[in-house]
Design an enzyme around this catalytic site. Structure first.
Site, PDB file in Angstrom:
ATOM      1  N   ASP A  43       0.769  -1.271  -0.052  1.00 33.11           N
ATOM      2  CA  ASP A  43      -0.034   0.025   0.143  1.00 33.11           C
ATOM      3  C   ASP A  43       0.807   1.262   0.064  1.00 33.11           C
ATOM      4  O   ASP A  43       0.626   2.136  -0.742  1.00 33.11           O
ATOM      5  CB  ASP A  43      -0.938  -0.020   1.133  1.00 33.11           C
TER       6      ASP A  43
ATOM      7  N   GLU B 100       0.776  -0.849   5.670  1.00 31.12           N
ATOM      8  CA  GLU B 100      -0.222  -1.352   5.148  1.00 31.12           C
ATOM      9  C   GLU B 100      -1.484  -0.531   5.639  1.00 31.12           C
ATOM     10  O   GLU B 100      -1.240   0.070   6.644  1.00 31.12           O
ATOM     11  CB  GLU B 100      -0.509  -2.803   5.112  1.00 31.12           C
TER      12      GLU B 100
ATOM     13  N   LYS C  90      -5.373  -0.176   6.439  1.00 33.05           N
ATOM     14  CA  LYS C  90      -6.583  -1.000   6.653  1.00 33.05           C
ATOM     15  C   LYS C  90      -7.479  -0.279   7.177  1.00 33.05           C
ATOM     16  O   LYS C  90      -7.494   0.698   7.998  1.00 33.05           O
ATOM     17  CB  LYS C  90      -5.857  -2.213   7.468  1.00 33.05           C
TER      18      LYS C  90
END
Length: 254
Positions: A78, A109, A111
């Site tokens: 990401d 990442e 999320k």
């Protein structure tokens, strides 16, 4: 008795305002975008925007893949923080960027929240980067040659709007952090619940008030401590184009 004026209050308030703005953007995305993939991309872009705003220009921030000179590739990451001054990205196609492993400082990442599955997911993504081959060659300078610099450990983390656990970043959070070498998460930020890092050798957890900016400044300090990236062995990458005939750095002129 008079008390000294806290001249830093305005600075804290300004930084908390930045955190509130980011949280609002993510909240709006979750309310107005029904498709989970699109929502994830928007949140990813919001985090990338924040990293770009607070990290110096020497650090490039993109989404993409990390590759090595042996043909290895990470899973899609990401957020990649990497050196752009010495090492260009490769094979770029729109949002799909390919970053040499030698250039990478950190991977994150983005999320929806902290939970066990997302920690495991982020750890696996980190491992897919940390397992890649990283070259390093000596650097010639006016007074001689600097020796090859050993590659430093790549920082990895997770960012999200909140924690899913009732105790926030408490014992449940600590119990679910990945603990293997390759999957270890060095830091992270859950806007509504706080931030954490292990930069001092043990786990430190910070409250939600000002957590974003504290997280960013702690990360910046860590990146500074890593110094420059190793000098990439471009001849090793060139060997991919010569059917693997490359035998070593001394053969490039032969």
């Amino acid at each position: 008795m008079t008390h000294p004026i806290d001249d830093t209050a305005w600075l804290r308030d300004a930084f908390v305002g930045v955190q509130d703005d980011l949280a609002l953007k993510i909240r709006r995305a979750s309310q107005s975008i029904s498709h989970s993939g699109t929502q994830g991309s928007v949140n990813e872009d919001n985090w990338i925007e924040v990293f770009r705003a607070y990290l110096p220009d020497r650090y490039k921030v993109e989404t993409g893949f990390v590759i090595d000179s042996a043909g290895g590739s990470s899973e899609q990451i990401d957020i990649i923080i990497f050196d752009r001054h010495f090492t260009p990205t490769l094979l770029d196609q729109q949002r799909h960027r390919y970053v040499p492993a030698e250039a990478v400082y950190a991977v994150f990442e983005s999320k929806p929240h902290f939970d066990k599955s997302y920690f495991g997911y982020a750890g696996q993504k980190a491992a897919s980067v940390r397992k890649l081959l990283r070259t390093s060659v000596p650097i010639a300078h006016a007074g001689g040659v600097f020796p090859s610099k050993p590659p430093f450990p790549i920082v990895a983390g997770l960012v999200a709007p909140r924690s899913s656990w009732a105790d926030g970043l408490g014992p449940t959070f600590e119990k679910n952090l990945p603990d293997t070498v390759d999957e270890h998460l060095d830091c992270g930020c859950a806007l509504e619940d706080g931030a954490f890092d292990t930069f001092n050798g043990s786990l430190s957890v910070y409250p939600s008030d000002g957590a974003l900016i504290l997280f960013l400044f702690r990360l910046l300090s860590k990146l500074q401590s890593l110094g420059s990236v190793p000098a990439i062995d471009w001849a090793a990458y060139a060997a991919v184009l010569s059917n693997g005939r490359y035998k070593g750095e001394n053969d490039i002129d032969g």
